[in-house]
Design an enzyme around this catalytic site. Sequence first.
Site, PDB file in Angstrom:
ATOM      1  N   ASP A 146       0.847  -1.206   0.000  1.00 40.46           N
ATOM      2  CA  ASP A 146       0.000   0.000   0.000  1.00 40.46           C
ATOM      3  C   ASP A 146       0.878   1.251   0.000  1.00 40.46           C
ATOM      4  O   ASP A 146       0.377   2.371  -0.041  1.00 40.46           O
ATOM      5  CB  ASP A 146      -1.020  -0.008   1.149  1.00 40.46           C
ATOM      6  CG  ASP A 146      -0.385  -0.017   2.525  1.00 40.46           C
ATOM      7  OD1 ASP A 146       0.851  -0.148   2.628  1.00 40.46           O
ATOM      8  OD2 ASP A 146      -1.140   0.096   3.511  1.00 40.46           O
ATOM      9  N   LYS A 150      -0.974  -9.361   3.278  1.00 44.80           N
ATOM     10  CA  LYS A 150      -0.154  -8.858   4.387  1.00 44.80           C
ATOM     11  C   LYS A 150      -0.972  -7.873   5.183  1.00 44.80           C
ATOM     12  O   LYS A 150      -1.674  -7.047   4.607  1.00 44.80           O
ATOM     13  CB  LYS A 150       1.112  -8.185   3.854  1.00 44.80           C
ATOM     14  CG  LYS A 150       1.950  -7.537   4.964  1.00 44.80           C
ATOM     15  CD  LYS A 150       3.338  -7.133   4.482  1.00 44.80           C
ATOM     16  CE  LYS A 150       3.429  -5.834   3.765  1.00 44.80           C
ATOM     17  NZ  LYS A 150       2.953  -4.647   4.533  1.00 44.80           N
ATOM     18  N   GLU A 166       9.779  -4.079  10.089  1.00 47.47           N
ATOM     19  CA  GLU A 166      10.205  -2.785   9.534  1.00 47.47           C
ATOM     20  C   GLU A 166      10.842  -1.883  10.592  1.00 47.47           C
ATOM     21  O   GLU A 166      10.254  -1.646  11.662  1.00 47.47           O
ATOM     22  CB  GLU A 166       8.972  -2.092   8.915  1.00 47.47           C
ATOM     23  CG  GLU A 166       9.290  -0.735   8.320  1.00 47.47           C
ATOM     24  CD  GLU A 166       8.231  -0.213   7.355  1.00 47.47           C
ATOM     25  OE1 GLU A 166       7.230  -0.916   7.098  1.00 47.47           O
ATOM     26  OE2 GLU A 166       8.414   0.903   6.855  1.00 47.47           O
TER      27      GLU A 166
END
Length: 266
Positions: free
Chosen positions: A46, A114, A183
């Site tokens: 996204d 995800k 992340e």
Amino acid sequence: MKSKITLSTLQRMKVAGEKIAVLTAYDAAFARLAESAGIEVILVGDSLGMVVQGHDSTLPVTVEEMVYHTAMVNRGCSVPLLIADMPFMSHGTPRQALDSAGKLMKEGGAHMVKLEGGHAQVETVRHLTDRAVPVCAHLGLLPQSIHQLGGYKVQGRDSRSAERILRDARELQQAGAQMLVLECVPEVLGEEISLALDIPVIGIGAGRGCDGQVLVLHDMLGITPGNTPGFSRNFMADTGSVEAAMCAYAEAVHNGSFPAREHCFQ
Ligand code: KIV
């Protein structure tokens, strides 16, 4: 022709200590190049809200837009595993998540979805995986929570938040997640989580100890407006073509030369 990459292929790579190269793509042309460069997994992130649509966050992206881009990527490649992101507010309840994931898989052709989030997503992950929807979890810096986090900052720096991320990772695996994107966390935490989990852990700013790496396509090509994140590398600068940059990225992930120390948080 190379054989199709499946979750079993990636699991085998983790066990063998072979690094997994993941790259985002948002259309058929780039998906085709990523496939021929030897990328194992394509993520329709996204992040497209920022790098393609020009928004200042990923929040405005809709399920319909994700389906549109996933279908384009799907038409451009046949070997890599194809993951589609569940956008903001598409997985507030397990039932809504199943509906969104169904569209991404049936209409977009995704092989896996995800979703961002820790403990609060455990029930949703179980609901999806019990119904044949493969799930990749996403922990650490969560771009969909940007307003709550107050900026794009490294997560898990203190021992309490590091322990929470590790605990969430274990819970999500237990609930059925078959991959984890991690992340912007300190390198030591990235390594600890990768060793603690049986499923492949794909880092982005999470250090050299992860089982694989992912970068946003536009960062890797050096065409993101504004500053390229410090954990990324401009592969186009040394190669001169998109094709060569993708090959260099895949090779650098596979041989462990990317990320280097300067791309990691200590
Ligand atoms: O949306 C995206 O591209 C992602 C990556 C940053 C992992 O989630």
